[in-house]
Design a protein around this motif. Structure first.
Motif, PDB file in Angstrom:
ATOM      1  N   PHE A  35       0.847  -1.190   0.000  1.00 26.02           N
ATOM      2  CA  PHE A  35       0.000   0.000   0.000  1.00 26.02           C
ATOM      3  C   PHE A  35       0.880   1.236   0.000  1.00 26.02           C
ATOM      4  CE2 PHE A  35      -2.590   3.192   2.337  1.00 26.02           C
ATOM      5  CZ  PHE A  35      -3.623   3.302   1.423  1.00 26.02           C
ATOM      6  N   LEU A  36       0.692   2.102  -0.982  1.00 22.09           N
ATOM      7  CA  LEU A  36       1.402   3.375  -1.097  1.00 22.09           C
ATOM      8  C   LEU A  36       2.925   3.221  -0.997  1.00 22.09           C
ATOM      9  CD1 LEU A  36      -0.926   5.715   0.978  1.00 22.09           C
ATOM     10  CD2 LEU A  36      -0.809   5.480  -1.503  1.00 22.09           C
ATOM     11  N   GLY A  37       3.460   2.243  -1.682  1.00 18.29           N
ATOM     12  CA  GLY A  37       4.902   2.059  -1.740  1.00 18.29           C
ATOM     13  C   GLY A  37       5.510   1.325  -0.562  1.00 18.29           C
ATOM     14  N   VAL A  38       4.666   0.819   0.328  1.00 17.13           N
ATOM     15  CA  VAL A  38       5.158   0.100   1.504  1.00 17.13           C
ATOM     16  C   VAL A  38       4.636  -1.332   1.464  1.00 17.13           C
ATOM     17  CG1 VAL A  38       5.193   0.029   4.032  1.00 17.13           C
ATOM     18  CG2 VAL A  38       5.157   2.236   2.847  1.00 17.13           C
ATOM     19  N   ASP A  39       5.530  -2.297   1.700  1.00 11.78           N
ATOM     20  CA  ASP A  39       5.135  -3.698   1.804  1.00 11.78           C
ATOM     21  C   ASP A  39       4.896  -4.025   3.270  1.00 11.78           C
ATOM     22  OD1 ASP A  39       5.305  -4.390  -0.931  1.00 11.78           O
ATOM     23  OD2 ASP A  39       7.482  -4.510  -0.764  1.00 11.78           O
ATOM     24  N   PHE A  40       3.738  -4.599   3.576  1.00 15.11           N
ATOM     25  CA  PHE A  40       3.380  -4.979   4.937  1.00 15.11           C
ATOM     26  C   PHE A  40       3.369  -6.498   5.039  1.00 15.11           C
ATOM     27  CE2 PHE A  40       1.618  -0.819   4.273  1.00 15.11           C
ATOM     28  CZ  PHE A  40       1.750  -0.184   5.495  1.00 15.11           C
ATOM     29  N   ALA A  41       4.088  -7.045   6.014  1.00 19.72           N
ATOM     30  CA  ALA A  41       4.095  -8.477   6.274  1.00 19.72           C
ATOM     31  C   ALA A  41       3.503  -8.690   7.668  1.00 19.72           C
ATOM     32  CB  ALA A  41       5.504  -9.044   6.209  1.00 19.72           C
ATOM     33  N   VAL A  42       2.451  -9.471   7.761  1.00 20.21           N
ATOM     34  CA  VAL A  42       1.745  -9.683   9.021  1.00 20.21           C
ATOM     35  C   VAL A  42       2.066 -11.080   9.529  1.00 20.21           C
ATOM     36  CG1 VAL A  42      -0.514  -9.704  10.143  1.00 20.21           C
ATOM     37  CG2 VAL A  42      -0.077  -8.143   8.227  1.00 20.21           C
ATOM     38  N   THR A  43       2.503 -11.170  10.791  1.00 17.89           N
ATOM     39  CA  THR A  43       2.869 -12.445  11.387  1.00 17.89           C
ATOM     40  C   THR A  43       2.137 -12.618  12.713  1.00 17.89           C
ATOM     41  OG1 THR A  43       5.082 -12.179  10.477  1.00 17.89           O
ATOM     42  CG2 THR A  43       4.811 -13.868  12.146  1.00 17.89           C
ATOM     43  N   ARG A  44       1.541 -13.770  12.920  1.00 18.02           N
ATOM     44  CA  ARG A  44       0.873 -14.042  14.195  1.00 18.02           C
ATOM     45  C   ARG A  44       1.922 -14.531  15.190  1.00 18.02           C
ATOM     46  NH1 ARG A  44      -4.498 -15.076  16.021  1.00 18.02           N
ATOM     47  NH2 ARG A  44      -5.066 -14.324  13.993  1.00 18.02           N
ATOM     48  N   ILE A  45       1.995 -13.870  16.339  1.00 18.94           N
ATOM     49  CA  ILE A  45       2.936 -14.251  17.382  1.00 18.94           C
ATOM     50  C   ILE A  45       2.268 -15.247  18.331  1.00 18.94           C
ATOM     51  CG2 ILE A  45       4.318 -13.422  19.314  1.00 18.94           C
ATOM     52  CD1 ILE A  45       4.487 -10.739  17.832  1.00 18.94           C
ATOM     53  N   THR A  46       1.113 -14.862  18.852  1.00 19.71           N
ATOM     54  CA  THR A  46       0.313 -15.742  19.708  1.00 19.71           C
ATOM     55  C   THR A  46      -1.118 -15.663  19.214  1.00 19.71           C
ATOM     56  OG1 THR A  46      -0.257 -14.026  21.314  1.00 19.71           O
ATOM     57  CG2 THR A  46       1.799 -15.230  21.697  1.00 19.71           C
ATOM     58  N   ALA A  47      -2.015 -16.340  19.919  1.00 15.30           N
ATOM     59  CA  ALA A  47      -3.422 -16.319  19.510  1.00 15.30           C
ATOM     60  C   ALA A  47      -4.005 -14.911  19.546  1.00 15.30           C
ATOM     61  CB  ALA A  47      -4.233 -17.250  20.401  1.00 15.30           C
ATOM     62  N   LYS A  48      -3.448 -14.048  20.414  1.00 18.66           N
ATOM     63  CA  LYS A  48      -3.999 -12.695  20.561  1.00 18.66           C
ATOM     64  C   LYS A  48      -3.092 -11.593  20.019  1.00 18.66           C
ATOM     65  CE  LYS A  48      -6.866 -13.750  24.545  1.00 18.66           C
ATOM     66  NZ  LYS A  48      -7.235 -13.359  25.894  1.00 18.66           N
TER      67      LYS A  48
END
Length: 66
Positions: A35-48
């Protein structure tokens, strides 16, 4: 088309905005997104807890320097 997507398109239409069907891809957040020149990587650490890593897209870096 799912209910959420219908709602999204309705809201955008009310705002007189529209998504480019060619450039827009909707998917799971865990797959990351750009989005808008930025790559976002989402990682789950724990259930919350989740972690979001951001990096500038290489093309955005070149444009900023030039």
């Amino acid at each position: 088309m799912g209910t959420l997507m219908k709602r999204l398109f309705t809201i955008l239409q009310e705002l007189k905005l529209k998504l480019s069907l060619h450039k827009t891809r909707m998917g799971l957040l865990r797959q990351g997104f750009h989005f808008l020149g930025v790559d976002f990587a989402v990682t789950r650490i724990t259930a919350k807890e989740t972690q979001v890593a951001t990096t500038l897209h290489p093309r955005s870096c070149r444009r900023a320097v030039n």
